[in-house]
Design an enzyme around this catalytic site. Structure first.
Site, PDB file in Angstrom:
ATOM      1  N   TYR A  56      -0.399  33.640  -4.855  1.00  0.00           N
ATOM      2  CA  TYR A  56      -1.374  33.576  -3.757  1.00  0.00           C
ATOM      3  C   TYR A  56      -0.955  32.546  -2.708  1.00  0.00           C
ATOM      4  O   TYR A  56      -0.910  32.841  -1.510  1.00  0.00           O
ATOM      5  CB  TYR A  56      -2.743  33.231  -4.328  1.00  0.00           C
ATOM      6  CG  TYR A  56      -3.816  32.995  -3.277  1.00  0.00           C
ATOM      7  CD1 TYR A  56      -4.519  34.059  -2.724  1.00  0.00           C
ATOM      8  CD2 TYR A  56      -4.122  31.706  -2.846  1.00  0.00           C
ATOM      9  CE1 TYR A  56      -5.502  33.846  -1.765  1.00  0.00           C
ATOM     10  CE2 TYR A  56      -5.105  31.487  -1.896  1.00  0.00           C
ATOM     11  CZ  TYR A  56      -5.786  32.559  -1.361  1.00  0.00           C
ATOM     12  OH  TYR A  56      -6.751  32.333  -0.402  1.00  0.00           O
ATOM     13  N   GLN A  57      -0.654  31.333  -3.149  1.00  0.00           N
ATOM     14  CA  GLN A  57      -0.374  30.241  -2.201  1.00  0.00           C
ATOM     15  C   GLN A  57       0.825  30.560  -1.310  1.00  0.00           C
ATOM     16  O   GLN A  57       0.798  30.307  -0.100  1.00  0.00           O
ATOM     17  CB  GLN A  57      -0.117  28.923  -2.955  1.00  0.00           C
ATOM     18  CG  GLN A  57      -1.023  28.635  -4.135  1.00  0.00           C
ATOM     19  CD  GLN A  57      -2.463  28.372  -3.751  1.00  0.00           C
ATOM     20  OE1 GLN A  57      -2.785  28.212  -2.579  1.00  0.00           O
ATOM     21  NE2 GLN A  57      -3.339  28.329  -4.744  1.00  0.00           N
ATOM     22  N   SER A  62     -12.886  30.855  -0.590  1.00  0.00           N
ATOM     23  CA  SER A  62     -13.307  31.639  -1.746  1.00  0.00           C
ATOM     24  C   SER A  62     -14.012  32.894  -1.231  1.00  0.00           C
ATOM     25  O   SER A  62     -14.000  33.190  -0.034  1.00  0.00           O
ATOM     26  CB  SER A  62     -14.199  30.804  -2.662  1.00  0.00           C
ATOM     27  OG  SER A  62     -15.226  30.169  -1.938  1.00  0.00           O
ATOM     28  N   ASP A  63     -14.628  33.642  -2.129  1.00  0.00           N
ATOM     29  CA  ASP A  63     -15.244  34.915  -1.733  1.00  0.00           C
ATOM     30  C   ASP A  63     -16.440  34.691  -0.800  1.00  0.00           C
ATOM     31  O   ASP A  63     -17.011  33.592  -0.771  1.00  0.00           O
ATOM     32  CB  ASP A  63     -15.684  35.670  -2.984  1.00  0.00           C
ATOM     33  CG  ASP A  63     -14.491  36.018  -3.871  1.00  0.00           C
ATOM     34  OD1 ASP A  63     -13.576  36.682  -3.368  1.00  0.00           O
ATOM     35  OD2 ASP A  63     -14.483  35.604  -5.040  1.00  0.00           O
ATOM     36  N   ASP A 107      -8.058  29.345   3.601  1.00  0.00           N
ATOM     37  CA  ASP A 107      -8.003  29.560   2.154  1.00  0.00           C
ATOM     38  C   ASP A 107      -9.421  29.447   1.609  1.00  0.00           C
ATOM     39  O   ASP A 107      -9.810  28.437   1.035  1.00  0.00           O
ATOM     40  CB  ASP A 107      -7.078  28.522   1.514  1.00  0.00           C
ATOM     41  CG  ASP A 107      -7.001  28.685   0.002  1.00  0.00           C
ATOM     42  OD1 ASP A 107      -7.365  29.758  -0.495  1.00  0.00           O
ATOM     43  OD2 ASP A 107      -6.585  27.716  -0.665  1.00  0.00           O
TER      44      ASP A 107
END
Length: 361
Positions: A124-125, A222-223, A220
């Site tokens: 991901y990163q 979260s949902d 970046d």
């Protein structure tokens, strides 16, 4: 089953009495047989394992397993065994937990959702950072990270040695402190001298920036539930557009094709309105511990002064650390996977393509 076992014993008895092959034939097949035996030994490690029962799976969560149950992915849940709870706490904004898992190492949980594990975080990163930074037509000099309190995106941004200033606006200081303690290989990004840390409201930070400040903004988040929900709203994207230099780019976490194609489509439509005459693309990565094993990124390019737009599908440079960098080599990103990230399965292409805009260079 008993009948099959009887047949197997009969075959084994028969084979035990078969005469050995001639020496020459044995020699010709030696390499093949050695390989076959090696494969058999590799499988033997599971030979003594008992078959799992449905009942054990059904009540596993009550016996030391964490299950990621959430309305955003109804009817399914990723589960990891909790071998040791390292931290639990509640910040001003969210529940924070870190636990140890034998397969995935230390695991960061926010509000019941897996954010990062030591084993697979790089997928991901690296992608959320380098899909944006390697696509820019001009090498980036100033970059803002919104969210990203675990430090993983920072680590990847610092991999670009030509960047002069790296700012991060993270709302929750507890996430930063827990990541420094329990996810040090991610939080190494905070140690770079170019990084300016701000514990604050990321939306306000972007809104307060002067017009044309950044080459790239990486969100970046979260949902889109809880404190992160506002990071998916049109007003925030308008602020980011204003804060970008001409030719600058935004890359934001953009959910899972298997679960959220409608949400992603709406996000693409909104980005197309905000980044008028710019470029809009959706790329993705694979990562085992995120819902359905896939997560994507919405990339938006602001038109340059000459009207040209960023072609996200073709990288212009590789991440090149400054001399003396102690960063470990890349584990996921390369030029080929950059290009492949934008090749969508047909159901996703059909939904998203009308709202995506390819760049000109």
């Amino acid at each position: 089953a008993g009948h099959r076992r009887a047949i197997a014993r009969a075959i084994a008895t028969h084979l035990a009495h078969v005469a050995p092959a001639p020496a020459r034939a044995r020699n010709r097949s030696h390499a093949f047989c050695s390989t076959r035996r090696a494969r058999a030994r590799a499988m033997d490690k599971f030979a003594q394992s008992s078959a799992q029962t449905n009942a054990n799976c059904l009540d596993g969560a009550s016996r030391g397993w964490f299950s990621e149950i959430n309305d955003m992915w109804p009817g399914q849940a990723m589960s990891l065994r909790v071998d040791e709870v390292l931290f639990t706490g509640k910040s001003e904004f969210q529940d924070v937990m870190v636990f140890r898992n034998a397969a995935y190492g230390n695991v960061l949980i926010l509000d019941g959702v897996i954010q990062a594990t030591e084993r697979d975080e790089f997928a991901y990163q690296e992608m959320i950072s380098h899909l944006a930074l390697c696509s820019l037509n001009e090498a980036p000099r100033r970059v803002l990270v919104v969210g990203g309190g675990d430090g993983g995106v920072l680590r990847e941004v610092t991999r670009h040695g030509g960047i002069e200033r790296i700012e991060i606006a993270e709302i929750d200081g507890m996430v930063v402190e827990m990541s420094k303690k329990y996810l040090p290989k991610m939080a190494v990004g905070f140690e770079d001298a170019r990084v300016e840390m701000h514990i604050c409201d990321g939306i306000k930070y972007v809104g307060d920036a002067e017009e044309g400040t950044y080459d790239a903004i990486i969100v970046d988040s979260s949902d889109p539930i809880g404190p992160a929900s506002v990071l998916f709203e049109e007003a925030f994207f308008e602020k980011m557009y204003r804060a970008l230099k001409p030719g600058g780019v935004v890359c934001t976490q953009a959910e899972c094709l298997w679960l959220h194609v409608d949400l992603i489509t709406d996000l693409a439509k909104m980005c197309k309105r905000v980044f008028a005459n710019g470029s809009i693309e959706y790329g993705y990565t694979t990562i085992p511990t995120y819902p359905s094993g896939q997560i994507g990124f919405m990339l938006c390019g602001k038109p340059a002064s000459d009207g040209s737009t960023v072609d996200f599908r073709n990288p212009k440079r590789a991440p090149t650390p400054a001399s003396g960098s102690a960063l470990e080599p890349l584990k996921y990103y390369n030029a080929d996977i950059h290009k492949a990230a934008f090749v969508l399965p047909e159901f996703a292409r059909a939904a998203l393509e009308p709202h995506l805009v390819k760049g000109s260079k």
